[in-house]
Design an enzyme around this catalytic site. Sequence first.
Site, PDB file in Angstrom:
ATOM      1  N   ARG A  33      -4.567  -7.967 -11.800  1.00 33.77           N
ATOM      2  CA  ARG A  33      -5.120  -9.237 -12.305  1.00 33.77           C
ATOM      3  C   ARG A  33      -6.500  -8.969 -12.883  1.00 33.77           C
ATOM      4  O   ARG A  33      -6.982  -7.858 -12.804  1.00 33.77           O
ATOM      5  CB  ARG A  33      -5.247 -10.224 -11.142  1.00 33.77           C
ATOM      6  CG  ARG A  33      -5.803  -9.485  -9.906  1.00 33.77           C
ATOM      7  CD  ARG A  33      -6.811 -10.173  -9.113  1.00 33.77           C
ATOM      8  NE  ARG A  33      -7.143  -9.393  -7.934  1.00 33.77           N
ATOM      9  CZ  ARG A  33      -8.310  -8.764  -7.739  1.00 33.77           C
ATOM     10  NH1 ARG A  33      -9.235  -8.785  -8.680  1.00 33.77           N
ATOM     11  NH2 ARG A  33      -8.544  -8.106  -6.627  1.00 33.77           N
TER      12      ARG A  33
ATOM     13  N   HIS B 276     -16.644  -3.716   2.226  1.00 30.48           N
ATOM     14  CA  HIS B 276     -15.659  -3.722   1.138  1.00 30.48           C
ATOM     15  C   HIS B 276     -15.790  -4.918   0.205  1.00 30.48           C
ATOM     16  O   HIS B 276     -14.911  -5.161  -0.610  1.00 30.48           O
ATOM     17  CB  HIS B 276     -14.232  -3.632   1.695  1.00 30.48           C
ATOM     18  CG  HIS B 276     -14.015  -2.364   2.479  1.00 30.48           C
ATOM     19  ND1 HIS B 276     -13.881  -1.138   1.882  1.00 30.48           N
ATOM     20  CD2 HIS B 276     -13.968  -2.124   3.816  1.00 30.48           C
ATOM     21  CE1 HIS B 276     -13.751  -0.206   2.808  1.00 30.48           C
ATOM     22  NE2 HIS B 276     -13.808  -0.770   3.998  1.00 30.48           N
TER      23      HIS B 276
ATOM     24  N   LYS C  31       0.817  -1.222   0.000  1.00 27.72           N
ATOM     25  CA  LYS C  31       0.000   0.000   0.000  1.00 27.72           C
ATOM     26  C   LYS C  31       0.849   1.271   0.000  1.00 27.72           C
ATOM     27  O   LYS C  31       0.621   2.196  -0.776  1.00 27.72           O
ATOM     28  CB  LYS C  31      -0.924   0.008   1.230  1.00 27.72           C
ATOM     29  CG  LYS C  31      -2.185  -0.797   0.994  1.00 27.72           C
ATOM     30  CD  LYS C  31      -3.411  -0.041   1.489  1.00 27.72           C
ATOM     31  CE  LYS C  31      -4.657  -0.721   0.930  1.00 27.72           C
ATOM     32  NZ  LYS C  31      -5.865   0.070   1.106  1.00 27.72           N
TER      33      LYS C  31
ATOM     34  N   GLU D 204      -7.713  12.764   7.934  1.00 27.62           N
ATOM     35  CA  GLU D 204      -7.886  12.460   6.510  1.00 27.62           C
ATOM     36  C   GLU D 204      -8.971  13.358   5.953  1.00 27.62           C
ATOM     37  O   GLU D 204      -9.828  13.835   6.683  1.00 27.62           O
ATOM     38  CB  GLU D 204      -8.358  11.012   6.342  1.00 27.62           C
ATOM     39  CG  GLU D 204      -7.307  10.081   5.819  1.00 27.62           C
ATOM     40  CD  GLU D 204      -7.851   8.682   5.581  1.00 27.62           C
ATOM     41  OE1 GLU D 204      -9.085   8.507   5.647  1.00 27.62           O
ATOM     42  OE2 GLU D 204      -7.044   7.790   5.354  1.00 27.62           O
TER      43      GLU D 204
END
Lengths: 213, 213, 472, 472
Positions: D313, D256, D137, D221
Site C-alpha cells: 500500500r 518500530h 510473514k 539469528e
Amino acid sequence: MSTRKKITPPKPKATHPTPAAAKPNKASASHPAASAKSSGSTSLSLDEIKSLIALVGKEPFQEFEFEAGDMKFRIRKDSIHAPAPQVTYSSSPTSQPFGQPVSHLMTQAPTVPAPVAYAIPEPSIPGIPMDDPDLHYITSPIVGTFYRAANPKASAFVSVGDKVRPGQTLCIVEAMKLLNEIECDITGEIVKVLVENGQPVEYGERLFQARVG
Amino acid sequence: MSTRKKITPPKPKATHPTPAAAKPNKASASHPAASAKSSGSTSLSLDEIKSLIALVGKEPFQEFEFEAGDMKFRIRKDSIHAPAPQVTYSSSPTSQPFGQPVSHLMTQAPTVPAPVAYAIPEPSIPGIPMDDPDLHYITSPIVGTFYRAANPKASAFVSVGDKVRPGQTLCIVEAMKLLNEIECDITGEIVKVLVENGQPVEYGERLFQARVG
Amino acid sequence: MTAAIKRKTLKVPAAPHAEEPPFKKVLIANRGEIALRVILACKELGIQTVAVYSEADRNSLHVRFADEEVCIGPAPSAKSYLNIPQVIAAAEVTGAEAIHPGYGFLSENAYFVEVCQACGINFIGPNPEIIRKMGNKAQAKATMQAAGIPLMPGSDGLVETVDEALANAEQIGYPVIVKASAGGGGRGMRICNNAEELPELYHTARSEAKIAFGDDAVYMEKYLLEPRHIEVQIMGDLYGNIVHLGERECSIQRRHQKLIEESPSGAITQELRERICAMAVKAARAVGYYNAGTIEFLLDKRGDFFFMEMNTRVQVEHPVTEMVTGIDIVKEQLRIAAGQRLTFTQADVVQRGHAIECRINAEDPWKFTPCPGRITALNFPGGPGIRVDTAMYQDAVIPPTYDSMVAKLIAYGNNRTEALARMRRALDTLVIEGVKTTAPLHRKIMDHPDFISGGFSTKWMETFMAELDAER
Amino acid sequence: MTAAIKRKTLKVPAAPHAEEPPFKKVLIANRGEIALRVILACKELGIQTVAVYSEADRNSLHVRFADEEVCIGPAPSAKSYLNIPQVIAAAEVTGAEAIHPGYGFLSENAYFVEVCQACGINFIGPNPEIIRKMGNKAQAKATMQAAGIPLMPGSDGLVETVDEALANAEQIGYPVIVKASAGGGGRGMRICNNAEELPELYHTARSEAKIAFGDDAVYMEKYLLEPRHIEVQIMGDLYGNIVHLGERECSIQRRHQKLIEESPSGAITQELRERICAMAVKAARAVGYYNAGTIEFLLDKRGDFFFMEMNTRVQVEHPVTEMVTGIDIVKEQLRIAAGQRLTFTQADVVQRGHAIECRINAEDPWKFTPCPGRITALNFPGGPGIRVDTAMYQDAVIPPTYDSMVAKLIAYGNNRTEALARMRRALDTLVIEGVKTTAPLHRKIMDHPDFISGGFSTKWMETFMAELDAER
C-alpha cells in the site's frame, strides 16, 4: 435471493437532542429557556433578546454571557470549519441497479453496528418545539438505500398517522444486495417520513419522526 | 559633536491606561471602571448594551466582563497567537560604541513621530492599583539607548521622589548619534524609573512612572 | 528587561556542518509575508533576526518569529516602516549588521541606503547609485538605450504636425498610437495601422484631446499587439558575476497590479528565452548590477520585446522562480550582501517543471475594494507541489493601513497542466473566512479557456472582467 | 436532501487540456491526512470524491473537502472504518467506481479486496493474492527466498545442542545472537562474536531463559551491527512494468514506529543504491506486483542487506520520495488502478536534492503518551521547500479513538544540509497549542551531531532517549 436481517435500533439514551452531536457544528445559541418565566424590571423582552443574539452573531465573539435579574443566557460559537458553505447541488444520484449477480461473499451477514439513537437538532420549526420530549426519531443503523415497502408493488410498511409498536417493520434499507428490515423501537405514532423512497441514507440518518405514547 | 534635540511628549490624551494599546496583547479583562462610580438604577438599556457589544467587537480584547446591579455580562473572544511562549533570555545586548564618525547625513534632524502617551497595563503590583488615575507613564517617543544623565560623569536628571514639571528634561534617548532629551509632560513626582541606564528602548516603551499632582 | 530585546523563539543554533552564517544578525525593515520570508531565509542560514513593527503589527507573525523585535512607531507607514531614523536606531540598539528591506517601503530608497552606509550597516541590495539610476524613468531609459537594450519606440516628445506624425510613424513602424499628452482613460488616443489613415486619426486625437483636457498636445508610441509582461530575474555578486534565473510571465494584471505570475512563460520559445534573458544580463551588466534584480520587458506578439523598467529589489513573485530553479533567492541575497560569490553559475541554472503564483488579497473578488478585518477561519492548502507564503493566521487582524495581500499561493508541477491542476485544488481547499478575498476570482481564471491555453496579454483581465460583468 | 450526498465543495471541472480522469468517482476508505492526500490527488485528476467518516470525524477536513460524504458508523474503527459492509454500501449508494484504502485500516485486508471485486468496485492497490502472500510473514519469506532475495540468516527453528549452535553459527556467519524462544526484553539473549565464546554463551542464554520464562528453548539469528532500515518504493502497472523510485532511510524509529524518514539515504553509496533497488524490483517482480508498494530491508554496517517485509500500500512516508523524484505516487496509483500504463520509465526517475519528513504526533514529546484534545492555536510553516500533509485546523479536535498523527512536516533542499536547515526553521515556526506534540523532540534530533552526521542506526533512538533522561 436476498437474505433478510432484522435490525432494531435500541431505545434512545436521551430524548433530548444532544447539541454536541449536531451535524452543523456551529451550535446555535442555547435556548433561553428561562426567559418565559422571567419577570421583574431588568429582564429583556423576547424581541430584545433576539436583537442581542443577532448582534452577537455578527461580532467575532466566541462566547457571550448575559445575566439580568433571574434572566440569564449564554452564547457560544465554535470552531472554524463548521460553516462549510453549502453549494446547492441539483442532480440526485441514481441508486445502483439491482441486476448484478450476488457473489458468495454476500451470504456472510454484514456486521451491523449497534446504533446509538442519534438526534440532530434542526433549526426549530415553528409549531414544533425542538425539545418536545415526546418526539422521537428512528434513525438508520446502516448505510444503504431506503425503501418504504418490501417490493415496488407492495404498499408502504407505515405511513404518517399510523400507530406503531416495538418490533414492527418500518422500512427496508438495502445494502450490498441485502434487504435489511428496520424495526420500530417505541410505541407511538408516525408523524413524518423524512426520506424519499429509493433515496440513499447514511449511518445515523433520521428516517421517521414519531410521537411517543 | 552631537546635536541635541528636545522632544516633549505631548499631554496624554487620557490619564487612564488605554487597554487597546496593551503590549502583552492578551489583554485581560478591561476594568469595570463604571462599577465604582455608578449609582442609581444600575442596569443599562438595550441600546446601551448594544453599543457596548459593538464597541467590544471592534477592540482587540479577549474578554470583557460587565456587572452593574443585578445585570452582568461577559464576552469572550478567542485568539491564537496571543500566548507567544516566552523563552527566557540572559545576555543583554551591548549598546553600540559611540566612537564612530558621524556622517553629514546625521546633521539632518531625524523625524521624531509625535508620540501618543502610551500606557501599557502591567500585571498589577500589590499596593499600586492598576487603574490609579493619578499614575502616569512617560514613554519613549523614539527607538534608542536610554541614559539617565547628560554624560557618564554627570548626575541623573531625575530620581525617584523628585518633583517634576512640564518641560523638565527627564532623560536622554540616544539614536543615530543624536542625544535626544526627553521632557516631562506633567506636573508630579517620579515614582519609579523603569529602564536601566544604557538600556535600549523601543517606541512607546515606558521610561518613568510618575504620580500626577 | 526591555521589550526591544525580548526573544520569542529559540535561537537557531548553527548546525555543525552548515555554512558559516553570512551575517550574525540582520534587521528586516518590512512587515507581512516578505518580512517572514526573510526571517525564514535567515533562520536557514543561522542568522539572528530583528523584526521592526508598528503598533498595528504588534501581533504579527514576523514579530513572533524574529529573535528580537523593536516597535518603531504608530500604524501609519510614514511614522514607522518608512521612518528611516527609527529603523536605523533599531538596527543600532540591537547590533544588527545588515538590513533587508524586502519589497516596497524603503527597498528602493537610495537615500536610505546612503544612511545605512553612513552608519556602517550593510544594506541587502544594490548600491544607491544603481537604485537612483534605475528609479528615474528617463535616466533608466537613457542608460538602457546607451547599452543597446531595445526601448519602446516613440516620438521624441510632442508631435506637432501631420508631417512630423508621418515621419515618426515611419520610423517607429506601424501600428502606432497617438496619445494626448495630458490624457488618460482612452480619450485623445488613436491607433493607426498605416500612413493612409494617420492624418485623419492624428487630427481626431488632437481635437478630442482639446475637448477633453483643454490641451491638444499629442505624442506617439509604437502600439503593441497583445503585449505580454515578461520579466527576467537577475542575480549578481560583488565580483561582476551576473546570472539570470529565467523569465516570469506576469501578464495577468489589473491596473498594473500583477495578479498571477508563472515561470516559465508559455509565450516564448527557447530561442526567444535565450535572447531575452541574455538581454537582461546585458542590461544588468550595463549598470554594474549586484544582488537580486528584475528587468521587466513588454513582449509583442511578433516576438519583439522592449525594456520597461528595472526593479532593484526582491519581487513579490520571486517564489515561482525559486520553485523552477531550486535556487533560494533570498538566501542568495544575504550571501551576496556579505561579500560571498554567487553559489551557482549560469550553467547550473535549469528551469524544471512549471510554477504559478496567485496573489490572494483581502479584497472583494469582483470589485477589488479592500476588505480589512479579522480572519475567523483559516485553512491553507498543503500536499505535494504547494507552497504558501503568508504571515496570516486564524484570528489575525488585517489592518486597513497597509496593502491587502493575505497570502501567495504557489503551485508547482512537472508541467503547466499539472501546476494548474494543483492550483485549482489548492484554491478549492483554501478557507479564509472573516474577510473577502480574491480567491474566487483566481479560481475562475484557472478555468478560463484563454488562461488554460496561455492565450492572454496584459489586456486580458479587462476583457475578462467585462465578460464577468456581462454574465451578471 | 440526504446527508449522504450533500456537496460541500465545487465540482472540479476537468480542465480542457488535462488528461481524461482515470475514474469518475472514487471513495476514500480512510480518514485524516491520508484521506485528504487522496482527495487532493483525485481533485488534480478531475475525479469526484466520496469521503466516509465515523461520528467522531464529522468535522474533519476530509469530509469537508470531498464532493460527497457518507457517515458509516460510530467512532470505534471496528464499527466504521473497518466495517466492510458499511464501506461497500457507501460506495454503492454514491456510485463510486473505485476505493482508495490509504494506509492502515482496510488497506492490507485481502478479504476486503475480494469483496470489492465481487461488488464490481475497483480496489486501488494490488490483488488479494499478493496481499495475502506478503501479509503472511512465513509465506513472504519463503517467496522471497525462492526468488533469490537475501533473508536474515538464522537457525531453522530451535537450536537444541551446542554442536547444532556451532554448526548454525558457522553457516550464518558471526556475530550471531542466541535468543530465547519465549523471550523478550533482552533476557535469554546473547551475542556471540566467535566459536570460542559460543558454547558458554549458549548455555547462559538457555539457563537465563529457563529462569525468566520457564522455558529454555532458544534459536539463533545473524546479529546485525548498527542496522539501518532502508526501504525501496516500487510502482508497477498491470502490464508487468515495475519501476523503483529510489530508497528511503527510516532508521529513526522507536519501538518500530518510524519518526523521521529521508530520501536519499546518506548511508548508501550509488553502487549499493543500485544493488538494493534492483533487488527490490526483483522481489516485486517475483510476486507479479502492481500499484504502489514498498520493500523493507535491514542494512548492515558492512553493506549487507536483508529482506524484512513488503508493504502492499502507500506508505506514510511517501512524500519524501515524491519530493526528490517529482513523481506523484498517489496520482500514479489511481492511474494504474484504472488500467493505465506507468507514465514514466526507470530512466525517467531521478532523485534530485534531499527530502526529510518528521511525523508530528499529538503525544508527550518525551514520554510518548498520547495527548488527544482540541487544537487552540495553529500555525503551519510555509515558504520554500516546505510541504505539510495534514488534516488539522485550528479548533479541530483530535479524538482519542485513532492514531495520534497531527501532521507530516516535509522539508526539501538541494542537499541534506539545506533540507535539515529548512526542517529546523519549519519546526521553529510550527505552532500547535492545546495538545502536546512531538515537535520539540524532532527539533532536538535535528541538532544532534549523530543525526547531522548521518551516523545512526535503528537502535539510535534508544540511546538518544537515554541521553535525554540522563540530562534530567
